[in-house]
Motif scaffolding. Structure first.
Motif, PDB file in Angstrom:
ATOM      1  N   LEU A 118      10.680  26.777  31.377  1.00 34.04           N
ATOM      2  CA  LEU A 118      11.905  27.340  31.950  1.00 34.04           C
ATOM      3  C   LEU A 118      11.708  27.752  33.415  1.00 34.04           C
TER       4      LEU A 118
ATOM      5  N   SER B  78      17.585  23.043  31.097  1.00 35.69           N
ATOM      6  CA  SER B  78      17.819  23.998  30.005  1.00 35.69           C
ATOM      7  C   SER B  78      18.148  25.396  30.471  1.00 35.69           C
ATOM      8  N   VAL B  79      18.228  25.628  31.770  1.00 36.27           N
ATOM      9  CA  VAL B  79      18.609  26.958  32.255  1.00 36.27           C
ATOM     10  C   VAL B  79      19.878  26.864  33.099  1.00 36.27           C
TER      11      VAL B  79
ATOM     12  N   HIS C  61      19.106  31.319  29.429  1.00 33.58           N
ATOM     13  CA  HIS C  61      18.685  30.248  28.526  1.00 33.58           C
ATOM     14  C   HIS C  61      19.306  30.521  27.165  1.00 33.58           C
TER      15      HIS C  61
END
Ligand SMILES: CC(C)(COP(=O)(O)OP(=O)(O)OC[C@H]1O[C@@H](n2cnc3c(N)ncnc32)[C@H](O)[C@@H]1OP(=O)(O)O)[C@@H](O)C(=O)NCCC(=O)NCCS
Length: 174
Positions: free
Chosen positions: A102, A10-11, A66
């Motif tokens: 994250l 997700s990053v 993000h």
């Protein structure tokens, strides 16, 4: 040294530039980050420190994005002496982004690059010994506790505190 763009779950980690200094300064100025990652007392000092850091080729810095927003930075330093070759990682995230996985995603993504693309067999990281969130985050990536670095780092109150040396061997990356 090469500064790649890397994609995690997700990053996205992309090379940091001077345009990122205001966002990174704002993040580094938050009490939650300053507790564990000190810098100049004044915001101007902090911005100058970050700018100098970005220009330092020996510690490549990548911003952590993000959902299109800069939420932090991650950097590494490589020891290239052949008989002791390894790389060390440092990371910070905006408090609004803490606790959502994250940091783990960012550290895992950079660690994979250092192992797979740059051929490092060993990585290190050395959080404050009482930085429980950071230690847990790094353990999720596969880092193991090596031992206490006694009075390793000086804090904002001027006293020396312990840090924890953690390391990860290539085959332990999870
Ligand atoms: C350390 C940091 C990068 C971690 O990133 P993050 O996105 O918050 O971490 P994650 O959400 O991926 O994982 C954190 C883990 O620590 C746990 N945790 C959080 N606070 C904790 C605490 N006080 N005690 C024990 N575990 C804690 C979380 O529950 C999570 O584990 P889980 O997934 O098993 O539930 C981030 O918190 C940060 O930037 N902190 C301030 C700066 C800093 O400390 N930098 C590191 C310097 S070495």
């Amino acid at each position: 040294m090469e500064r790649p763009t890397l994609h995690g779950t997700s990053v996205t980690l992309r090379p940091a530039g001077v345009a990122d200094v205001p966002a990174l300064t704002a993040i580094r100025a938050t009490p939650e980050v300053r507790l564990w990652w000190r810098g100049g007392e004044a915001l101007a000092d902090l911005a100058a420190e970050i700018t100098a850091d970005l220009a330092d080729e020996s510690t490549p810095t990548l911003v952590i994005e993000h959902e299109g927003r800069v939420v932090g930075a991650i950097q590494w330093h490589a020891e290239e002496e052949p008989d002791y070759r390894h790389a060390g990682i440092d990371v910070y995230l905006d408090p609004s982004a803490h606790g959502h996985g994250l940091g783990t995603d960012a550290v895992r993504t950079l660690a994979r690059h250092l192992v797979t693309d740059l051929g490092h067999h060993r990585l290190t990281i050395d959080p404050a010994a009482d930085n429980a969130a950071a230690i847990r985050c790094y353990e999720k990536v596969g880092f193991r506790r090596v031992g206490i670095l006694r009075r390793y780092e000086r804090g904002a109150d001027g006293t020396w505190h312990d840090c924890l040396l953690m390391d990860l061997l290539a085959e332990e990356l999870s």
